[in-house]
Every structure is written in structure tokens, then in C-alpha cells.
Design a protein around this motif. Sequence first.
Motif, PDB file in Angstrom:
ATOM      1  N   LEU A  70     -36.389  20.086  20.396  1.00  0.00           N
ATOM      2  CA  LEU A  70     -37.478  20.148  21.548  1.00  0.00           C
ATOM      3  C   LEU A  70     -36.864  20.273  22.969  1.00  0.00           C
ATOM      4  CD1 LEU A  70     -38.294  17.955  19.146  1.00  0.00           C
ATOM      5  CD2 LEU A  70     -40.369  18.461  20.242  1.00  0.00           C
ATOM      6  N   VAL A  71     -37.170  20.972  23.827  1.00  0.00           N
ATOM      7  CA  VAL A  71     -36.514  20.890  25.168  1.00  0.00           C
ATOM      8  C   VAL A  71     -38.001  20.734  26.162  1.00  0.00           C
ATOM      9  CG1 VAL A  71     -35.377  22.287  27.032  1.00  0.00           C
ATOM     10  CG2 VAL A  71     -34.837  22.523  24.538  1.00  0.00           C
ATOM     11  N   GLY A  72     -37.617  19.708  26.925  1.00  0.00           N
ATOM     12  CA  GLY A  72     -38.383  19.427  28.104  1.00  0.00           C
ATOM     13  C   GLY A  72     -38.169  20.051  29.539  1.00  0.00           C
ATOM     14  N   VAL A  73     -39.148  20.698  30.142  1.00  0.00           N
ATOM     15  CA  VAL A  73     -38.799  21.338  31.344  1.00  0.00           C
ATOM     16  C   VAL A  73     -39.893  20.785  32.435  1.00  0.00           C
ATOM     17  CG1 VAL A  73     -38.510  23.496  32.635  1.00  0.00           C
ATOM     18  CG2 VAL A  73     -38.099  23.389  30.052  1.00  0.00           C
ATOM     19  N   CYS A  74     -39.381  20.071  33.472  1.00  0.00           N
ATOM     20  CA  CYS A  74     -40.136  19.577  34.633  1.00  0.00           C
ATOM     21  C   CYS A  74     -40.752  20.492  35.404  1.00  0.00           C
ATOM     22  CB  CYS A  74     -39.375  18.532  35.449  1.00  0.00           C
ATOM     23  SG  CYS A  74     -38.458  17.281  34.457  1.00  0.00           S
ATOM     24  N   SER A  75     -42.181  20.036  35.740  1.00  0.00           N
ATOM     25  CA  SER A  75     -42.894  21.330  36.559  1.00  0.00           C
ATOM     26  C   SER A  75     -42.083  21.303  37.875  1.00  0.00           C
ATOM     27  CB  SER A  75     -44.200  20.637  36.669  1.00  0.00           C
ATOM     28  OG  SER A  75     -44.257  19.502  37.241  1.00  0.00           O
ATOM     29  N   ASP A  76     -42.630  22.243  38.830  1.00  0.00           N
ATOM     30  CA  ASP A  76     -42.421  22.465  40.090  1.00  0.00           C
ATOM     31  C   ASP A  76     -42.505  21.180  40.973  1.00  0.00           C
ATOM     32  OD1 ASP A  76     -41.165  24.771  39.653  1.00  0.00           O
ATOM     33  OD2 ASP A  76     -43.008  26.025  40.451  1.00  0.00           O
ATOM     34  N   TRP A 112     -40.550  12.751  34.336  1.00  0.00           N
ATOM     35  CA  TRP A 112     -39.134  12.603  34.715  1.00  0.00           C
ATOM     36  C   TRP A 112     -38.478  11.342  34.065  1.00  0.00           C
ATOM     37  CZ3 TRP A 112     -36.933  16.118  37.881  1.00  0.00           C
ATOM     38  CH2 TRP A 112     -35.756  15.518  38.671  1.00  0.00           C
ATOM     39  N   THR A 113     -39.248  10.498  33.754  1.00  0.00           N
ATOM     40  CA  THR A 113     -38.712   9.393  32.969  1.00  0.00           C
ATOM     41  C   THR A 113     -39.321   9.308  31.649  1.00  0.00           C
ATOM     42  OG1 THR A 113     -38.233   8.208  34.874  1.00  0.00           O
ATOM     43  CG2 THR A 113     -38.181   6.859  33.266  1.00  0.00           C
ATOM     44  N   LEU A 114     -38.699   9.117  30.406  1.00  0.00           N
ATOM     45  CA  LEU A 114     -39.328   9.144  29.340  1.00  0.00           C
ATOM     46  C   LEU A 114     -39.706   8.016  28.862  1.00  0.00           C
ATOM     47  CD1 LEU A 114     -36.442  10.943  27.129  1.00  0.00           C
ATOM     48  CD2 LEU A 114     -38.176  11.867  28.345  1.00  0.00           C
ATOM     49  N   ALA A 137     -35.263   8.634  40.920  1.00  0.00           N
ATOM     50  CA  ALA A 137     -36.501   8.021  41.084  1.00  0.00           C
ATOM     51  C   ALA A 137     -36.350   6.535  41.108  1.00  0.00           C
ATOM     52  CB  ALA A 137     -37.368   8.458  39.752  1.00  0.00           C
ATOM     53  N   GLY A 138     -35.110   6.358  42.010  1.00  0.00           N
ATOM     54  CA  GLY A 138     -35.114   4.603  42.274  1.00  0.00           C
ATOM     55  C   GLY A 138     -34.364   4.069  41.130  1.00  0.00           C
ATOM     56  N   SER A 139     -33.918   4.731  40.170  1.00  0.00           N
ATOM     57  CA  SER A 139     -33.073   3.869  38.959  1.00  0.00           C
ATOM     58  C   SER A 139     -31.534   4.432  39.188  1.00  0.00           C
ATOM     59  CB  SER A 139     -33.819   4.451  37.581  1.00  0.00           C
ATOM     60  OG  SER A 139     -32.928   3.958  36.614  1.00  0.00           O
ATOM     61  N   ASP A 140     -30.701   3.653  38.580  1.00  0.00           N
ATOM     62  CA  ASP A 140     -29.340   3.822  38.542  1.00  0.00           C
ATOM     63  C   ASP A 140     -28.988   5.001  37.449  1.00  0.00           C
ATOM     64  OD1 ASP A 140     -28.915   2.520  40.834  1.00  0.00           O
ATOM     65  OD2 ASP A 140     -28.193   0.601  39.464  1.00  0.00           O
ATOM     66  N   ASP A 141     -29.765   5.025  36.642  1.00  0.00           N
ATOM     67  CA  ASP A 141     -29.606   5.651  35.314  1.00  0.00           C
ATOM     68  C   ASP A 141     -31.227   5.847  34.515  1.00  0.00           C
ATOM     69  OD1 ASP A 141     -28.815   7.320  33.277  1.00  0.00           O
ATOM     70  OD2 ASP A 141     -27.372   5.836  32.296  1.00  0.00           O
ATOM     71  N   VAL A 142     -31.530   7.026  34.560  1.00  0.00           N
ATOM     72  CA  VAL A 142     -32.790   7.075  34.115  1.00  0.00           C
ATOM     73  C   VAL A 142     -32.928   7.164  32.490  1.00  0.00           C
ATOM     74  CG1 VAL A 142     -33.858   8.663  35.973  1.00  0.00           C
ATOM     75  CG2 VAL A 142     -32.697   9.703  34.151  1.00  0.00           C
ATOM     76  N   TYR A 143     -31.679   7.154  31.814  1.00  0.00           N
ATOM     77  CA  TYR A 143     -31.319   7.072  30.517  1.00  0.00           C
ATOM     78  C   TYR A 143     -31.148   5.815  29.932  1.00  0.00           C
ATOM     79  CZ  TYR A 143     -32.065  12.367  30.669  1.00  0.00           C
ATOM     80  OH  TYR A 143     -32.353  13.533  30.987  1.00  0.00           O
TER      81      TYR A 143
END
Length: 324
Positions: A70-76, A112-114, A137-143
Motif C-alpha cells: 500500500l502506498v500513501g501519497v500526501c495531498s497538496d 503526514w504522521t501515522l 512537523a516539529g518532530s526529529d523523526d516522524v517514524y
Amino acid sequence: TLTAPAPFADETSCQCQAPHEKLTIAQARLGTPVDRPVRVYADGIFDLFHAGHARALMQAKTLFPNSYLLVGVCSDDLTHKFKGFTVMNESERYEALRHCRYVDEVIRDAPWTLTPEFLEKHKIDFVAHDDIPYSSAGSDDVYKHIKEAGMFVPTQRTEGISTSDIITRIVRDYDVYARRNLQRGYTAKELNVSFINEKKYRFQNQVDKMKEKVKNVEEKSKEFVYKVEEKSHDLIQKWEEKSREFIGNFLELFGPDGAWKQMFQERSGRMLQAFSPRQSPNSSPTRGRSPSPPWVINKTSPPSSPKAASASLSSMSEGDEDEK
């Protein structure tokens, strides 16, 4: 065989038919039943979709023997807010992902963040991404929370190509691309080019055309000269062959031992024989000669004196009278 693009997640139901039980990475690598593929998720912007994107998705697809990607693509809106302006709009980016052979399903307007709710909704087992910390988004690592939950599987980046690199090339060679598009029919307004730059680009295009024409003329001239040289070489070679043949024939005919000398000698011998016939032998018998008649004057023995001549004439007259 793939015959259709990958479906959108909001237009199809989940393909997983068996109960969705949590899997470990070891279990996933051993293989799962056919009706229970390992659901792998990969997300991104995928602007100017290129080979680096495709290779990352290929790695995500082949992490486990039986997987569903599954591939997620962020909006504009989300992308412009957290990352910046894109070259391709969201619809173009969605379609680019749908036509990648490794993608089984595309999730539009991906977060943007899961969140745990998102992972549960799409029954995601693992998240695939390169292992470099992605600060945003204010995080050092979103994952970071995905890694802590044991759901993160790293992939390798493809060096030498990225969306930023491609944009850098376009900016660096902006004049070249602007001139090319003006030549193809785009207006200065569409290219956001000023009036002065437009005139400059068009003048440069004319100069380039002239250079190209001069280059073509030079190439044609070189080609013509080469053909002339090649033709002259062939003519000289043929002339040398013919001259050798002519000289050989001349020597064969008029040389010291030629056919013309032999023929001349034969003809000269025949002419000599014709002009000087063989003489008769001296010992051959001579034929008897009849005495000359009395009226024939012997021219070879003239009379010794006038008196003798008159005496002979009188005797000849007397003889004639006797005959009468």
C-alpha cells in the motif's frame, strides 16, 4: 500479468480475507498463507516520480515472500504546509503511483504522521522507508513511534537521484529550458519570462540556428571533399593499372623481342628474295646463233675509214642490182 493500474484504497475493500493477526518480522520473512499477505505500507510525496522512487517501492514489495504493498501519497495542502511547493499536483502524483508495477493499492490524502487509527483502518503490518531520521512537523523523526513498535522495515536510498536534484538541474539550466519552450511555441507569460529576457532568448535561438546551419555546411563540405578525394584516389589507381597494361602491351609489340620486330624481319627477308633472284650456272651450254642477214648493219663494228664505207655501200648496191 498486469493489465490495469493499481486501485485506490477508498474505491475498494480490504483484500485481506483471513483474520488480521499481528505478525513479527521473522514470521513475515518465513512466509504467510496466500490469503494472508503481509501488508506493507510506504508513503511519500513522490513529486516528479523517478527511478529512485520506483526502486524504494520495489524493495518494499520484495521485503517478504508474500506481500501486499500500500502506498500513501500526501495531498497538496499537506505537502505545501510541511515541505513546500511541488511541481506536480496531487492528481498527477496519484496517477504516477498507480502505474508503478510494484504498487498494489494507492491511498490518497495520506496523513503526514501515522496514527494507530490509520494503521488499524488499513490493517498495516509494517512500514517501509529509508532509515535516515525524517525530521518534520516539529518532530526529529516522524517514524520514531513506528520503530519503537517494531513495525519499521528499512529500505535503501538510491544515490545520485532525487526530486530535489532534478529541480536543481532545472533551475541551473533555466535559460536553456526557457529558450527551448519559447521555440516550441510557449508564450513568455506562460513561462513567466520578462520582455527583455524573451527578446534575449529569441536572439540566442537565432544565433544557435545560424551556428547549426554553419555546422551543417561544414559537415557537408567535409563530406564532399572526402568523396572527391576518394574518387580521385580511385581514378589514379585505375589510371596506374591502365598505364601498366598499356606499357606492357607496347613492349610486347615493339620491344627488343616483340612481335613487330619478328614480323619486320620476316617481311624484309621476303623483299630481298624478290629483288635478287638466284643466277643460272655458268657451265650451261650456249645455244647456236643464226648468222645475221646481209642487210643488217653491224653496229658494233663501224668502218675503219670513209673509203671503206663507200666501198661497202657500192657492193651492197651491186648486189641489189644482180638480184633484180
